[in-house]
Structures are given as C-alpha cells and as structure tokens.
Design a protein around this motif. Sequence first.
Motif, mmCIF file in Angstrom:
data_model
loop_
_atom_site.group_PDB
_atom_site.id
_atom_site.type_symbol
_atom_site.label_atom_id
_atom_site.label_comp_id
_atom_site.label_asym_id
_atom_site.label_seq_id
_atom_site.Cartn_x
_atom_site.Cartn_y
_atom_site.Cartn_z
ATOM 1 N N GLN A 18 0.821 -1.201 0.000
ATOM 2 C CA GLN A 18 0.000 0.000 0.000
ATOM 3 C C GLN A 18 0.862 1.262 0.000
ATOM 4 O O GLN A 18 0.543 2.242 -0.678
ATOM 5 N N GLY A 21 2.236 1.762 -3.395
ATOM 6 C CA GLY A 21 1.229 2.370 -4.251
ATOM 7 C C GLY A 21 1.083 3.856 -3.993
ATOM 8 O O GLY A 21 0.913 4.660 -4.921
ATOM 9 N N MET A 22 1.160 4.233 -2.730
ATOM 10 C CA MET A 22 1.091 5.646 -2.346
ATOM 11 C C MET A 22 2.250 6.425 -2.957
ATOM 12 O O MET A 22 2.097 7.568 -3.415
ATOM 13 N N LEU A 23 3.427 5.804 -2.984
ATOM 14 C CA LEU A 23 4.623 6.454 -3.516
ATOM 15 C C LEU A 23 4.713 6.351 -5.028
ATOM 16 O O LEU A 23 5.529 7.043 -5.648
ATOM 17 N N GLY A 24 3.909 5.453 -5.627
ATOM 18 C CA GLY A 24 4.030 5.205 -7.060
ATOM 19 C C GLY A 24 5.321 4.488 -7.392
ATOM 20 O O GLY A 24 5.971 4.786 -8.402
ATOM 21 N N SER A 25 5.725 3.547 -6.525
ATOM 22 C CA SER A 25 7.006 2.866 -6.679
ATOM 23 C C SER A 25 6.827 1.373 -6.458
ATOM 24 O O SER A 25 5.728 0.886 -6.175
ATOM 25 N N ASP A 26 7.928 0.630 -6.566
ATOM 26 C CA ASP A 26 7.894 -0.782 -6.209
ATOM 27 C C ASP A 26 8.166 -0.929 -4.716
ATOM 28 O O ASP A 26 8.491 0.042 -4.027
ATOM 29 N N VAL A 108 10.838 10.991 -5.026
ATOM 30 C CA VAL A 108 9.395 11.099 -4.812
ATOM 31 C C VAL A 108 9.099 12.537 -4.425
ATOM 32 O O VAL A 108 9.881 13.161 -3.705
ATOM 33 N N THR A 112 4.134 13.888 -1.226
ATOM 34 C CA THR A 112 3.876 12.486 -0.896
ATOM 35 C C THR A 112 4.631 12.087 0.362
ATOM 36 O O THR A 112 4.105 11.366 1.215
ATOM 37 N N ALA A 209 -3.912 8.426 0.829
ATOM 38 C CA ALA A 209 -3.566 8.028 -0.532
ATOM 39 C C ALA A 209 -3.692 6.532 -0.704
ATOM 40 O O ALA A 209 -3.487 6.005 -1.780
ATOM 41 N N THR A 210 -4.007 5.836 0.410
ATOM 42 C CA THR A 210 -4.023 4.380 0.343
ATOM 43 C C THR A 210 -5.419 3.806 0.228
ATOM 44 O O THR A 210 -5.595 2.607 0.224
#
Length: 245
Positions: A18, A21-26, A108, A112, A209-210
């Motif tokens: 989660q 996903g919030m960070l837009g990363s792996d 990032v 965020t 954001a989650t």
Amino acid sequence: MTLYDELLAGLGDSGLEQIAGMLGSDTLTARKVIEAVSGTIVGGLARNAEHPDGADALLGALDDHRDADPFNGDVASLTRDGHSILGHVLGGQGTELAASQLSRLAGVDSGTIMKLMPLIAPMIMSLLAGRAASRDMDPTALADDLERERASVPGGLGELLDGILGDIFGGAVPRQLGPYEPRIDPYRTEHEIPPSSGTSGRGHGATPATGGAERGLTPGTARGERGMTSRGERGAAPGTADPDW
C-alpha cells in the motif's frame, strides 16, 4: 532487531504494498523510503532525548502510545496524531525541510513524503513505547536506546539523515521549557502549515492516498484494540520537553 525492522514486520507485505502504491514505486523503493523516514523520526527523537528533560517528557508521552495499534487505526486519525508527534519532534518547518530533502533522495515528490511521515510517526512511537515498557526503561536508558537506533542507520543514509537533523536542530540541543513556560515554536511561520503538508490541527482529516478514510494500512501483526490518541494540538519546538505531548 531495530525499530525499522519491527516497523516492516508490523506493516507486513500488504502494508508495504500500500505504501508502494502511495509512492508510485515498487516495494524495494518503498522499503528504502520507509527506512529514511523512520530514521529521520528516530533521529529527531534521539536529539530530543539528549537533554534529560526531553527524555523524561518523551518517556511520559510513550505511556499514551503503549496500548495503541497504529497498524489498524483509520488513516485520518493516524495522520492527525502523526502531525502532532512530528510537531513535537521536528517542528513544523523542520518536518517540511526533512520531507523536501528526503524527496530528493527517494525521487518522490515532497508532498507524498509529507503524507507518509505522519503515518509512520505513530507507528514508531507505539513500537518504542512497547520496547520501553518491556525493558522498564528510565529516561537515561531511553536516550541511550534511541542513540543506538540512530547509529544503526547504514553508512550513506546515516550521514544524510545526520545532515538533515543538523539543519533542523542547528547542531545544538535546545534548552528545555518547563511546564509553565510559554511554548513558542521558532520553526513555525506566521501562517499555519496547510493540512496536506503537515499541520497538527485536529480539525482537518487527511485524505489518505491508500484508500478510504475509514481504513488504515493492512497490518502484518495486530497488537491492540485501542486506536492512537493525540494529546498535544500545538507543535512544540524540536527538543522541547512538553508535558502535554
């Protein structure tokens, strides 16, 4: 096991995903960001605890987080409590400065990072509260433990975090205020920080954001029934011993 290790265990795979996903990363990048954010918060706590009054105030604040379960709380409540914690530990402007520098490290955007920091702060406090209680720590033992945690951050990241904390604290431990002295935060400007970027005001819930505002991060472990509570609504200057944490 470090607080960072305990934090990852508490989040579990689902919570880590989660945050990714919030960070837009792996998830690998998410781990590195969480390590940097938690290291900054722990380093700030260590700086606060360098002064005996600060360590004593922090130990008292941990009592209020001992039975809390931030890994299961709703995101809006968690965020409000986190803003209050960050206000005490880093100050309003200090939190923004840390987010700005960490964003460059992680690639990032700082907004965020500002959303992530107040989610992580109550988790760190809860984990530290459990450790302090299980080991029956006094203020000196708590300060020593936090210093060991600060020193455990690996090489390059540790140097970066020391630089951030040096910028925030100015290389000195601020004088501790007594319980009846006015609390003036030199790190705040005339205007309050807006809710999306780190205010500790209670009247503003953060939009998570989650997912939905009623759900927290999915835990890897659950340690309690009571949600996080926040006693302090005003951010104190970093290093200030505030009895109303």
